[in-house]
Design a protein around this motif. Structure first.
Motif, PDB file in Angstrom:
ATOM      1  N   THR A  82       0.694  -1.218   0.032  1.00 24.97           N
ATOM      2  CA  THR A  82       0.110   0.066  -0.035  1.00 24.97           C
ATOM      3  C   THR A  82       1.069   1.273  -0.074  1.00 24.97           C
ATOM      4  OG1 THR A  82      -0.364  -0.012   2.576  1.00 24.97           O
ATOM      5  CG2 THR A  82      -2.078  -1.001   1.289  1.00 24.97           C
ATOM      6  N   ARG A  83       1.870   1.161   0.749  1.00 27.49           N
ATOM      7  CA  ARG A  83       2.970   2.339   0.895  1.00 27.49           C
ATOM      8  C   ARG A  83       3.286   2.781  -0.718  1.00 27.49           C
ATOM      9  NH1 ARG A  83       6.774   3.712   5.215  1.00 27.49           N
ATOM     10  NH2 ARG A  83       5.397   5.257   5.887  1.00 27.49           N
TER      11      ARG A  83
ATOM     12  N   SER B 134       0.601   4.079  -3.034  1.00 32.53           N
ATOM     13  CA  SER B 134       0.339   5.571  -2.608  1.00 32.53           C
ATOM     14  C   SER B 134       1.322   6.239  -3.539  1.00 32.53           C
ATOM     15  CB  SER B 134       0.232   5.833  -1.213  1.00 32.53           C
ATOM     16  OG  SER B 134      -0.024   6.990  -0.846  1.00 32.53           O
ATOM     17  N   ARG B 135       2.615   6.029  -3.487  1.00 32.18           N
ATOM     18  CA  ARG B 135       3.682   6.512  -3.876  1.00 32.18           C
ATOM     19  C   ARG B 135       3.484   6.784  -5.615  1.00 32.18           C
ATOM     20  NH1 ARG B 135       8.710   4.664  -0.212  1.00 32.18           N
ATOM     21  NH2 ARG B 135       7.959   5.976   1.537  1.00 32.18           N
TER      22      ARG B 135
ATOM     23  N   ASN C 134       1.024   9.111  -6.317  1.00 30.25           N
ATOM     24  CA  ASN C 134       1.627  10.189  -6.319  1.00 30.25           C
ATOM     25  C   ASN C 134       2.407  10.880  -7.281  1.00 30.25           C
ATOM     26  OD1 ASN C 134       2.163  12.759  -4.976  1.00 30.25           O
ATOM     27  ND2 ASN C 134       2.221  11.884  -2.952  1.00 30.25           N
TER      28      ASN C 134
ATOM     29  N   LYS D 240      -4.158   8.932  -1.236  1.00 35.74           N
ATOM     30  CA  LYS D 240      -4.524   9.055   0.071  1.00 35.74           C
ATOM     31  C   LYS D 240      -5.189   7.642   0.792  1.00 35.74           C
ATOM     32  CE  LYS D 240      -7.077  11.979   2.926  1.00 35.74           C
ATOM     33  NZ  LYS D 240      -8.319  12.645   3.105  1.00 35.74           N
TER      34      LYS D 240
ATOM     35  N   LEU E  42      -2.756   5.324   2.215  1.00 32.36           N
ATOM     36  CA  LEU E  42      -1.992   5.398   3.314  1.00 32.36           C
ATOM     37  C   LEU E  42      -2.473   4.912   4.561  1.00 32.36           C
ATOM     38  CD1 LEU E  42      -1.483   9.168   2.891  1.00 32.36           C
ATOM     39  CD2 LEU E  42       0.169   7.555   2.246  1.00 32.36           C
ATOM     40  N   ASP E  43      -1.584   4.452   5.222  1.00 32.08           N
ATOM     41  CA  ASP E  43      -1.767   4.070   6.718  1.00 32.08           C
ATOM     42  C   ASP E  43      -2.312   5.281   7.441  1.00 32.08           C
ATOM     43  OD1 ASP E  43      -1.272   1.390   5.898  1.00 32.08           O
ATOM     44  OD2 ASP E  43       0.620   1.392   6.716  1.00 32.08           O
ATOM     45  N   SER E  44      -2.885   5.020   8.806  1.00 34.26           N
ATOM     46  CA  SER E  44      -3.403   5.964   9.629  1.00 34.26           C
ATOM     47  C   SER E  44      -2.387   6.774  10.148  1.00 34.26           C
ATOM     48  CB  SER E  44      -4.419   5.797  10.437  1.00 34.26           C
ATOM     49  OG  SER E  44      -3.826   4.621  11.536  1.00 34.26           O
TER      50      SER E  44
ATOM     51  N   GLN F  77       0.856   7.412   8.700  1.00 36.93           N
ATOM     52  CA  GLN F  77       1.584   8.020   7.842  1.00 36.93           C
ATOM     53  C   GLN F  77       1.384   9.620   7.632  1.00 36.93           C
ATOM     54  OE1 GLN F  77       0.881   4.626   4.975  1.00 36.93           O
ATOM     55  NE2 GLN F  77       3.028   5.247   4.237  1.00 36.93           N
TER      56      GLN F  77
ATOM     57  N   ASP G 245       3.232  11.697   4.963  1.00 35.23           N
ATOM     58  CA  ASP G 245       2.784  11.525   3.407  1.00 35.23           C
ATOM     59  C   ASP G 245       1.561  12.249   3.594  1.00 35.23           C
ATOM     60  OD1 ASP G 245       5.102   9.679   2.826  1.00 35.23           O
ATOM     61  OD2 ASP G 245       3.933   7.962   3.343  1.00 35.23           O
ATOM     62  N   ARG G 246       0.525  12.152   4.287  1.00 34.53           N
ATOM     63  CA  ARG G 246      -0.499  12.650   4.242  1.00 34.53           C
ATOM     64  C   ARG G 246      -0.389  14.321   3.970  1.00 34.53           C
ATOM     65  NH1 ARG G 246      -5.080  10.348   5.325  1.00 34.53           N
ATOM     66  NH2 ARG G 246      -3.941   8.796   6.435  1.00 34.53           N
TER      67      ARG G 246
END
Length: 183
Positions: A79-80, A83-84, A87, A110, A113-115, A117, A120-121
């Motif tokens: 998931t990271r 997200s990247r 982005n 978004k 993203l884990d809660s 992060q 990153d948010r």
């Protein structure tokens, strides 16, 4: 890493050469995670090359590698990196002036993203504020900038707090709210 150093020292062409050499090695990497990480780095370097030189093939190649990055990240359920990848695709859309797609891609980033992060948010909110400024939606841009500042204050990083305050200053100046802009 070498390509990044060349970009930082204003030698974009040399950085591009190292990125091209790295891209030739992708298929030789057996570990899918390592392959995904290299593809991610190449996509970013190509984007930076475009931003430094406005060389259109670099932007097109960045999009190509970003899509490969996204595909691998989804296959690995990372998931990271998903997200990247979104982005980076957002940055490509932004450079093309496709602000609606940019906003949608940031929303996708978004979602993955884990809660915890927070940094990153904050980057996503910062990028959204920039796009909303371009779209002249200054009210929403201010909301995003307030979120950026809040997160960076929570992380207690003075450099990032200063960047958030500069963003808020820029928005306030565009709103002709000089009291808030130069507070």
């Amino acid at each position: 890493m070498i390509a990044q150093l060349f970009n930082q020292t204003k030698q974009a062409q040399a950085g591009l050469i190292y990125s091209q050499r790295a891209s030739a090695l992708v298929s030789k990497i057996k570990n899918p995670r390592d392959q995904m990480e290299l593809i991610s780095i190449i996509a970013k370097r190509l984007l930076w090359h475009f931003q430094d030189t406005k060389h259109q093939p670099s932007l097109d190649s960045s999009e190509y590698f970003s899509r490969q990055h996204l595909m691998l990240a989804k296959q690995l359920n990372n998931t990271r990196y998903i997200s990247r990848a979104y982005n980076n695709l957002e940055a490509v859309a932004y450079e093309r002036g496709d602000f609606q797609s940019s906003l949608k891609l940031l929303d996708s980033a978004k979602l993955f993203l884990d809660s915890n992060q927070f940094a990153d948010r904050a980057v996503i909110y910062f990028d959204k504020a920039d796009i909303l400024i371009e779209m002249n939606d200054l009210k929403q841009a201010k909301i995003m900038a307030d979120s950026v500042e809040s997160i960076y204050r929570r992380l207690a990083n003075p450099v990032y707090i200063a960047e958030a305050l500069q963003l808020k200053e820029r928005i306030a100046a565009l709103l002709l709210n000089y009291r808030d802009a130069y507070q």
